[in-house]
Design a protein around this motif. Sequence first.
Motif, PDB file in Angstrom:
ATOM      1  N   LYS A 320      62.935  72.280  51.748  1.00  0.00           N
ATOM      2  CA  LYS A 320      63.930  73.334  51.613  1.00  0.00           C
ATOM      3  C   LYS A 320      64.748  73.149  50.343  1.00  0.00           C
ATOM      4  O   LYS A 320      65.032  74.106  49.612  1.00  0.00           O
ATOM      5  CB  LYS A 320      64.855  73.332  52.824  1.00  0.00           C
ATOM      6  N   GLU A 321      65.174  71.931  50.072  1.00  0.00           N
ATOM      7  CA  GLU A 321      65.980  71.675  48.878  1.00  0.00           C
ATOM      8  C   GLU A 321      65.197  71.997  47.614  1.00  0.00           C
ATOM      9  O   GLU A 321      65.719  72.568  46.663  1.00  0.00           O
ATOM     10  CB  GLU A 321      66.418  70.218  48.849  1.00  0.00           C
ATOM     11  N   THR A 322      63.959  71.667  47.575  1.00  0.00           N
ATOM     12  CA  THR A 322      63.141  71.955  46.393  1.00  0.00           C
ATOM     13  C   THR A 322      62.955  73.455  46.213  1.00  0.00           C
ATOM     14  O   THR A 322      62.973  73.980  45.087  1.00  0.00           O
ATOM     15  CB  THR A 322      61.775  71.287  46.518  1.00  0.00           C
ATOM     16  N   SER A 323      62.814  74.189  47.320  1.00  0.00           N
ATOM     17  CA  SER A 323      62.662  75.653  47.217  1.00  0.00           C
ATOM     18  C   SER A 323      63.951  76.294  46.719  1.00  0.00           C
ATOM     19  O   SER A 323      63.936  77.215  45.891  1.00  0.00           O
ATOM     20  CB  SER A 323      62.251  76.237  48.572  1.00  0.00           C
ATOM     21  N   ARG A 324      65.116  75.827  47.200  1.00  0.00           N
ATOM     22  CA  ARG A 324      66.384  76.374  46.739  1.00  0.00           C
ATOM     23  C   ARG A 324      66.579  76.106  45.252  1.00  0.00           C
ATOM     24  O   ARG A 324      67.015  76.983  44.498  1.00  0.00           O
ATOM     25  CB  ARG A 324      67.527  75.743  47.515  1.00  0.00           C
ATOM     26  N   SER A 325      66.306  74.900  44.824  1.00  0.00           N
ATOM     27  CA  SER A 325      66.492  74.574  43.411  1.00  0.00           C
ATOM     28  C   SER A 325      65.569  75.411  42.530  1.00  0.00           C
ATOM     29  O   SER A 325      65.926  75.854  41.439  1.00  0.00           O
ATOM     30  CB  SER A 325      66.236  73.091  43.161  1.00  0.00           C
ATOM     31  N   SER A 326      64.409  75.709  43.009  1.00  0.00           N
ATOM     32  CA  SER A 326      63.480  76.507  42.212  1.00  0.00           C
ATOM     33  C   SER A 326      63.936  77.953  42.105  1.00  0.00           C
ATOM     34  O   SER A 326      63.886  78.588  41.052  1.00  0.00           O
ATOM     35  CB  SER A 326      62.072  76.435  42.812  1.00  0.00           C
ATOM     36  N   THR A 327      64.506  78.551  43.194  1.00  0.00           N
ATOM     37  CA  THR A 327      65.009  79.924  43.162  1.00  0.00           C
ATOM     38  C   THR A 327      66.238  80.025  42.280  1.00  0.00           C
ATOM     39  O   THR A 327      66.414  80.980  41.506  1.00  0.00           O
ATOM     40  CB  THR A 327      65.337  80.401  44.591  1.00  0.00           C
ATOM     41  N   GLY A 328      67.127  79.048  42.334  1.00  0.00           N
ATOM     42  CA  GLY A 328      68.321  79.063  41.485  1.00  0.00           C
ATOM     43  C   GLY A 328      67.962  78.989  40.019  1.00  0.00           C
ATOM     44  O   GLY A 328      68.559  79.628  39.161  1.00  0.00           O
TER      45      GLY A 328
END
Length: 342
Positions: A320-328
Motif C-alpha cells: 500500500k505504501e509503495t502504491s501511494r508513493s507512486s500515485t503522489g
Amino acid sequence: MATETLTQSPRSQRFESHVAFDNVPLGDATAYNPISFTLNFRHEGFQYRRRHRTFMVGVDDNAYSDHALQWLLDELVDDGDEIVCVRVIETQARLADKTYQEDAKILMESIQSKNAQNRAISLILEYAVGKLHNTFQHLIKIYQPSMLIVGTKGRSMDGMQGLLVNRSSFSKYCLQYSPVPVVVVRPTEKREKKKAKRAGDPSRQSYIQLLGGQKHEADMDNMYELEPNLTPDEEAHHVAVAVGLPAAYDPLIKPLDISKIVRRSSRQPLQTSAKAKEQKRDQNSDSEEEEEFEVASGVELIKKEKLQKMESNEGAALRKETSRSSTGGQDSDEDPPGGAKT
C-alpha cells in the motif's frame, strides 16, 4: 754382461768413492760445516730421480744401531735414495792421532756390506765430534732428511727406574724434539720375547672375553635382516632417483601402452553415468527417509502460522505504501512549471 759382472763382483767394489771432507782439525763448526769427517760413496748404478729421498740413521758400536740400519736397507730404501749415516764421538781423545779416519773407513765398509739387496743408493758417513743431540740437530738442518731412523735397546721400564733410564734415551729425545718424522726400530728378539710373554699371560683377556659373553654383530644370524631386502629393479630405481637419471634408465617406470589407455577412456563414461545414477538414487532415498521421519509439535505449528500471518500483513502494508508513493509522484509531475493552480 753388465748386470752379471755387477752381481758377481764383491759388494765393497760396487761402490765408488766421491769427494770426502775432513773438518775435524779446524775445531770450529759453521752453519753448513760441522766438525766431522765426511765420506761419500755411490753405487755404480746410482742415479738421481725425481722421487729422490734422503734418510738419516744413527750408527754406533751397539747391536741395536746395526739392526736399525739393516731394517732401513731391507724395508725402506729404494734405488736412487740417499742414506746419511751419523756417528758421533763426544770426546776428542781418540782423534789426536787421526785414527778416526781409519775407523770411519772401516765403518763405511761394514755399512756397504749390509746392502744385501744390491740397492743402487748413495751412502754418506758423517763421523762427527761433539754433543750427540746438538750434532744431530745440526746435521738435520744441513741434509733435511725425509725421515730419521734410530735404534733402541727395547727397554720398557715403568716408575722411577724408567724415568731415570729414559732421561738419557736418545730415541725418546728424537721422538720429542726431532723436526722430521722418526722411526724407532726395536730389536727383533725383544719384540718376539714380548709377544710370547703376552701370549702366555693367563690374565690376558681375548676380544670375546672383553665383550662379556655377548655376540658380536658380525656373528649374529640376523645381521643381514637389518638391511632392506630390495629387488634389483628397486635398487636400480633408488640409484636412478639419487643420480637423477632420465626415466628411460629407471626399470620401475614402464612405457605407456596407448591402446590400453584408449580402452579405459571408452569404458569410463559408462561407468561414470552408472555411478551418477546410483548416487542420485541414494540421495533421493536419503531425502525421502528424512521427510518421513520429520516430526513437529502443535506449539511449533501455531508459531509457524502466526509468523506466516505476520509476514503476509507486513507485505500488504508495504504494498500500500509503495502504491501511494507512486500515485503522489505522478500528480507532482502533471503540475505546470509556472507555479500553483488558479
